[in-house]
Design an enzyme around this catalytic site. Structure first.
Site, PDB file in Angstrom:
ATOM      1  N   ARG A  22       0.853  -1.191   0.000  1.00  0.00           N
ATOM      2  CA  ARG A  22       0.000   0.000   0.000  1.00  0.00           C
ATOM      3  C   ARG A  22       0.890   1.243   0.000  1.00  0.00           C
ATOM      4  NH1 ARG A  22      -2.677   3.189   4.435  1.00  0.00           N
ATOM      5  NH2 ARG A  22      -3.965   4.602   3.226  1.00  0.00           N
TER       6      ARG A  22
ATOM      7  N   HIS B 163      -2.610  11.135   0.429  1.00  0.00           N
ATOM      8  CA  HIS B 163      -2.115  10.902   1.783  1.00  0.00           C
ATOM      9  C   HIS B 163      -1.412  12.194   2.227  1.00  0.00           C
ATOM     10  CE1 HIS B 163      -1.051   7.410   4.680  1.00  0.00           C
ATOM     11  NE2 HIS B 163      -0.726   8.533   5.293  1.00  0.00           N
TER      12      HIS B 163
ATOM     13  N   GLU C 191      -7.612   8.735   5.599  1.00  0.00           N
ATOM     14  CA  GLU C 191      -7.952   9.337   6.891  1.00  0.00           C
ATOM     15  C   GLU C 191      -8.564  10.734   6.782  1.00  0.00           C
ATOM     16  OE1 GLU C 191      -4.696   8.993   9.651  1.00  0.00           O
ATOM     17  OE2 GLU C 191      -4.830   6.823   9.652  1.00  0.00           O
TER      18      GLU C 191
ATOM     19  N   ASN D 165      -7.909   2.203   9.285  1.00  0.00           N
ATOM     20  CA  ASN D 165      -6.656   2.357  10.023  1.00  0.00           C
ATOM     21  C   ASN D 165      -7.010   2.421  11.505  1.00  0.00           C
ATOM     22  OD1 ASN D 165      -5.571   2.640   7.488  1.00  0.00           O
ATOM     23  ND2 ASN D 165      -4.958   4.779   7.727  1.00  0.00           N
TER      24      ASN D 165
ATOM     25  N   TYR E 151      -5.435   2.504  15.506  1.00  0.00           N
ATOM     26  CA  TYR E 151      -4.269   2.619  16.382  1.00  0.00           C
ATOM     27  C   TYR E 151      -4.587   2.541  17.868  1.00  0.00           C
ATOM     28  CZ  TYR E 151      -1.362   3.652  12.380  1.00  0.00           C
ATOM     29  OH  TYR E 151      -0.685   3.541  11.193  1.00  0.00           O
TER      30      TYR E 151
ATOM     31  N   GLU F 219      -3.952   0.054   7.889  1.00  0.00           N
ATOM     32  CA  GLU F 219      -2.813   0.419   8.749  1.00  0.00           C
ATOM     33  C   GLU F 219      -3.089  -0.020  10.164  1.00  0.00           C
ATOM     34  OE1 GLU F 219      -1.763   4.597   8.969  1.00  0.00           O
ATOM     35  OE2 GLU F 219      -1.957   4.826   6.794  1.00  0.00           O
TER      36      GLU F 219
HETATM   37  C1  FCB Z   1      -1.728   7.385  10.385  1.00  0.00           C
HETATM   38  C2  FCB Z   1      -1.221   7.918   9.058  1.00  0.00           C
HETATM   39  C3  FCB Z   1       0.150   7.450   8.708  1.00  0.00           C
HETATM   40  C4  FCB Z   1       1.059   7.402   9.913  1.00  0.00           C
HETATM   41  C5  FCB Z   1       0.406   6.625  11.029  1.00  0.00           C
HETATM   42  C6  FCB Z   1       1.263   6.471  12.255  1.00  0.00           C
HETATM   43  O1  FCB Z   1      -2.637   8.291  10.914  1.00  0.00           O
HETATM   44  O2  FCB Z   1      -2.088   7.542   8.017  1.00  0.00           O
HETATM   45  O3  FCB Z   1       0.659   8.281   7.691  1.00  0.00           O
HETATM   46  O4  FCB Z   1       1.393   8.673  10.275  1.00  0.00           O
HETATM   47  O5  FCB Z   1      -0.790   7.244  11.385  1.00  0.00           O
END
Ligand code: FCB
Length: 435
Positions: free
Chosen positions: A79, A123, A168, A293, A295, A352
């Site tokens: 990707r 991006h 995002e 994505n 986290y 991600e």
């Molecule tokens: C996401 C982004 C990526 C990177 C990660 C840690 O929000 O898409 O570019 O910065 O976080």
């Protein structure tokens, strides 16, 4: 080593790694135009150490070795994002042939190595010439972006396995126009409300433009979190409702239900673009897949002193990565189940997840736990088809500059030497075992 095995995710599950153009490419001397990240990072106080992406990982020149690493790791897909100002330096109009040639080489390089190209159109490196015209605050961006999408579709579309419009949209709109953390660094509610709508309108227009070029397998990449109230109090429940609406539901409701959460259209009524409702059919164009994505989780606590959105965010009790982001794999299971029950039956890809950390044994555990979280969501009916590790390389982590290391491969920025970390070896072990 991971404890999870490839077969635990199902027979056709796709594994990949992810990067983004500005974070790794460098290569600014090929006719590329300036982007908002060049100027944002040149403005003191925005980025740690005033780091910028002018060299980054020098991927512009070192891409063959980087693609070899992805192939040798046993991954199926890569990707990557295309840089709008590299392809169209002024954002609209003349095309930079050297930029087209670069992505031709890169995409052909993936295909030669048996890697499926998963492209992202945007991006975050908006051409500065478009920011001069208001960028995401200007409704015209929906047309500018569609023209750029059509160019990408016509030049590369036949060779892409999948294409996402925007990476995002919450970051593009809210983080960059309300919180001021990312380029262009605004802190203005009207700017944010305009960007929140225009980014999704541009997405829908780009879907039409790509389809018009015959490009198949189209999606969007949303950053979603597991939102929770900080306590069981009724006030914190309201705080959570706002937080969840701003982070998750604005984008999910818009794309999959053709409406925005009423809580926010009420709160933002005087700041939203006029007649935004008329665009919702375009915002919610049918897609072929959804990228998520993930986290961390968001914990919301009531704060009635705050205007418009009456909450603050508090830290959770679980372990954190070295940026202080709470590590919460169970939240990924819950989120995937929620999205597949409440929003869409489309195939979902984790586009991600990853961990900023220097202690790589913690990173191995992070991925092991998050892959298991995906398997658990599959067991509860979520149709998750793939997983991309963020990131292939340590790279330019936006406002954190080069201090934060998300790579599964270490980069020495003095020498540009790449050294696979234990996490890379863990993926390699898992993926090669079962090929
Ligand atoms: C996401 C982004 C990526 C990177 C990660 C840690 O929000 O898409 O570019 O910065 O976080």
């Amino acid at each position: 080593m991971f404890s999870i095995e490839r077969k635990d995710l199902g027979p056709n599950f796709l594994f990949g790694t992810a990067t983004a153009a500005y974070q790794i490419e460098g290569g600014q001397g090929d006719g590329r135009g300036p982007s908002i990240w060049d100027t944002f990072s040149a403005t003191p106080g925005n980025v740690k150490n005033a780091d910028n992406g002018s060299i980054a990982c020098d991927h512009y020149n070192r891409w063959p070795g980087d693609l070899d690493l992805i192939r040798d790791g046993g991954f199926d897909a890569y990707r990557f994002s295309l840089s709008w100002p590299r392809l169209i330096p002024e954002g609209t109009g003349a095309v930079n042939q050297q930029g087209v040639d670069f992505y031709d080489r890169l995409i052909d390089g993936m295909l030669e190595r048996g890697l499926k190209p998963y492209a992202t159109l945007y991006h975050w490196d908006l051409p500065s010439a478009l920011q001069d015209k208001g960028g995401w605050m200007n409704r015209d961006i929906a047309g500018w972006f569609a023209d750029y999408a059509a160019l990408v579709g016509s030049k590369f579309g036949d060779r892409l396995a999948a294409t996402a419009t925007i990476n995002e949209p919450w970051c593009v709109a809210f983080l960059s126009h309300f919180l001021g953390v990312h380029a262009p660094g605004y802190r203005d509610v009207r700017a944010a409300a305009h960007a929140m709508h225009h980014v999704l309108l541009a997405h829908g227009n780009a879907i039409d433009a790509l389809r018009g070029q015959g490009v198949k397998n189209l999606g969007i990449v949303l950053n979603l979190e597991k939102s929770e109230p900080a306590s069981e109090s009724a006030e914190d429940q309201v705080a959570f409702d706002y937080g969840d609406a701003l982070f998750n539901r604005w984008y999910l409701d818009g794309v999959f239900k053709a409406k925005y959460p009423e809580l926010l259209t009420t709160a933002l009524a005087q700041y939203l673009p006029a007649d935004y409702e008329k665009d919702m059919e375009i915002v919610s164009r049918p897609l072929d897949w959804l990228g998520i994505n993930y986290y961390t989780r968001g914990l919301y606590k009531s704060d009635p002193t705050r205007p418009i959105f009456p909450y603050t965010q508090v830290k959770g009790t679980e372990e954190k990565n070295d940026l202080g982001w709470e590590i919460y794999p169970n939240g990924l299971t819950d989120l995937l189940v929620r999205v597949s029950r409440e929003y869409t039956k489309l195939p979902i890809y984790i586009t991600e997840t990853g961990m900023s950390e220097t202690d790589d044994t913690r990173r191995v555990k992070f991925y092991d736990d998050h892959l298991r979280a995906v398997a658990n969501a599959q067991a509860q009916g979520a149709d998750v088809r793939g997983f991309f590790a963020w990131s292939l390389l340590d790279n330019y982590e936006w406002a954190e500059g080069y201090t934060s290391r998300f790579g599964i491969v270490h980069v020495d920025y003095q020498t540009q030497i790449r050294t696979p970390k234990g996490t890379y070896r863990a993926f390699q072990g898992m993926l090669h075992n079962t090929r």
